[in-house]
Write a protein that holds these residues in place. Structure first.
Motif, mmCIF file in Angstrom:
data_model
loop_
_atom_site.group_PDB
_atom_site.id
_atom_site.type_symbol
_atom_site.label_atom_id
_atom_site.label_comp_id
_atom_site.label_asym_id
_atom_site.label_seq_id
_atom_site.Cartn_x
_atom_site.Cartn_y
_atom_site.Cartn_z
ATOM 1 N N MET A 34 0.755 -1.175 -0.089
ATOM 2 C CA MET A 34 0.134 0.045 -0.089
ATOM 3 C C MET A 34 0.975 1.255 -0.208
ATOM 4 O O MET A 34 1.707 1.379 0.722
ATOM 5 N N SER A 35 0.517 2.060 -0.830
ATOM 6 C CA SER A 35 1.565 3.433 -1.073
ATOM 7 C C SER A 35 0.425 4.485 -0.637
ATOM 8 O O SER A 35 -0.515 4.659 -0.826
ATOM 9 N N ILE A 36 1.201 5.446 0.061
ATOM 10 C CA ILE A 36 0.385 6.831 0.522
ATOM 11 C C ILE A 36 0.398 7.522 -0.511
ATOM 12 O O ILE A 36 1.263 7.821 -1.368
ATOM 13 N N ASP A 37 -0.746 8.419 -0.580
ATOM 14 C CA ASP A 37 -0.868 9.372 -1.559
ATOM 15 C C ASP A 37 0.301 10.407 -1.522
ATOM 16 O O ASP A 37 0.674 10.735 -0.231
ATOM 17 N N TRP A 64 2.173 14.812 6.271
ATOM 18 C CA TRP A 64 2.384 14.016 7.408
ATOM 19 C C TRP A 64 3.801 14.124 7.894
ATOM 20 O O TRP A 64 4.216 14.406 8.983
ATOM 21 N N LEU A 65 4.710 14.121 6.831
ATOM 22 C CA LEU A 65 6.107 14.212 7.203
ATOM 23 C C LEU A 65 6.514 15.451 7.551
ATOM 24 O O LEU A 65 7.376 15.646 8.624
ATOM 25 N N ASN A 83 2.154 -2.092 10.349
ATOM 26 C CA ASN A 83 1.260 -1.410 9.485
ATOM 27 C C ASN A 83 2.137 -0.751 8.172
ATOM 28 O O ASN A 83 3.149 -0.032 8.275
ATOM 29 N N PRO A 84 1.631 -1.297 7.003
ATOM 30 C CA PRO A 84 2.200 -0.642 6.043
ATOM 31 C C PRO A 84 2.673 0.905 5.654
ATOM 32 O O PRO A 84 3.524 1.422 5.233
ATOM 33 N N ILE A 85 1.578 1.628 6.149
ATOM 34 C CA ILE A 85 1.583 3.174 5.959
ATOM 35 C C ILE A 85 2.386 3.585 7.059
ATOM 36 O O ILE A 85 3.268 4.634 6.716
ATOM 37 N N ILE A 86 2.392 3.290 8.233
ATOM 38 C CA ILE A 86 3.323 3.524 9.278
ATOM 39 C C ILE A 86 4.798 3.263 8.975
ATOM 40 O O ILE A 86 5.697 4.192 8.879
ATOM 41 N N GLU A 87 4.928 2.126 8.309
ATOM 42 C CA GLU A 87 6.400 1.719 8.004
ATOM 43 C C GLU A 87 7.098 2.604 6.706
ATOM 44 O O GLU A 87 8.242 2.795 6.586
ATOM 45 N N LEU A 142 6.214 5.779 6.492
ATOM 46 C CA LEU A 142 6.661 6.957 6.824
ATOM 47 C C LEU A 142 7.984 6.718 7.656
ATOM 48 O O LEU A 142 8.832 7.652 7.508
ATOM 49 N N VAL A 143 7.949 5.839 8.454
ATOM 50 C CA VAL A 143 9.159 5.326 9.197
ATOM 51 C C VAL A 143 10.458 5.244 8.295
ATOM 52 O O VAL A 143 11.556 5.896 8.805
#
Length: 224
Positions: A1-4, A11-12, A87-91, A93-94
């Motif tokens: 899953m890729s973030i928009d 977010w960053l 969580n793929p979204i969290i990771e 960003l991490v």
């Protein structure tokens, strides 16, 4: 899953600016309810240990912090779901913040009725930040999931936005003499989550109600 891409940039930026992001309606409520249902007997067992004289998991009066990885590795179920632990979204960003990283602890922070207010503190030890004369770089992020609504009554976390960019060797010496500390109290509804820099100054406040305030942690650590 890729973030928009636009959402990711926002977010960053927010994480860099404040040291934390609150992710509203991030998880389905039925999933969070299922995690809480699985967690409740674990918490009862830990409370029984405390009442029996084992204080290893205490971080203050009526305030428990303990590793739940041994439970969830063995039991599986909602607490071992990828939406929490991987969580793929969290990771994504991490990875953008920390570069190379590894998993840290999988914990629960539980403020019981009558818990005290903690001292201001970071989660990152001073030595992990390197030379105090150099700028701080992120070395630890924590993904938090509250298992209950968090309001002013049940022990919300307070943070000092922007403090993640500082070295904190002298925190205890000076912070209580500052005339005005502009802290923010973090309130959540079920399904919300948070990603925060481990170096941000924060503290848990007092829970005045009977239901425990439960906050799950999944941490990530930079690899040098």
């Amino acid at each position: 899953m890729s973030i928009d891409p636009r959402q990711k940039s926002l977010w960053l930026y927010e994480l860099k600016l404040n040291g934390f992001i609150i992710l509203r309606n991030f998880l389905p409520q039925d999933f969070v309810h299922a995690m809480k249902e699985q967690f409740e007997p674990i918490l009862r067992g830990e409370v029984m240990k405390v009442r029996g004289g084992d204080g290893a998991m205490l971080r203050g009066s009526e305030r428990l912090s303990f590793d739940i990885a041994p439970y969830v590795d063995r039991l599986g179920g909602p607490l071992n779901d990828e939406r929490y632990r991987r969580n793929p979204i969290i990771e994504e960003l991490v990875g953008d913040v920390l570069g190379r990283w590894r998993y840290g602890v999988t914990k629960a922070e539980c403020a019981l009725q009558g818990s005290d207010t903690m001292a201001w503190h970071p989660d990152v030890p001073s030595e992990a930040l390197g030379d105090p004369s150099t700028p701080v770089r992120p070395v630890r992020l924590t993904f938090n999931i509250p298992l209950v609504d968090v309001n002013d009554s049940n022990g919300p976390m307070e943070v000092i936005p922007g403090s993640h960019r500082m070295h904190h060797d002298d925190c205890r010496e000076h912070i209580y003499d500052v005339p005005q500390v502009n802290a923010v109290r973090l309130l959540f509804r079920l399904g919300d989550a948070m990603l925060r820099d481990g170096n941000i100054l924060h503290r848990g406040t007092s829970n005045t109600v009977t239901e425990p305030r439960i906050l799950l942690d999944q941490t990530y650590r930079a690899v040098s």
